[in-house]
Design a protein around this motif. Structure first.
Motif: not given
Length: 57
Positions: A1-22
């Protein structure tokens, strides 16, 4: 579960950065989705900590 949580945080952070360019509605939808991923990642990490303490005692 720890790996899933960390991956979700990373993907969410990247997605938040990319959403500012859309533009328009697509950027807003991407920001909402990435925020949801970040909150879910935090929830998974909290649950992992809670279950880890319960299983250890």
């Amino acid at each position: 579960m720890k790996i899933i949580g960390i991956l979700l945080l990373i993907i969410g952070g990247i997605g938040l950065l990319l959403s500012s360019m859309m533009f328009g509605d697509i950027g807003l939808a991407a920001a909402i989705g990435s925020t949801t991923a970040i909150l879910t990642g935090v929830g998974f990490l909290k649950l992992n900590k809670l279950l880890g303490v319960r299983l250890a005692s």
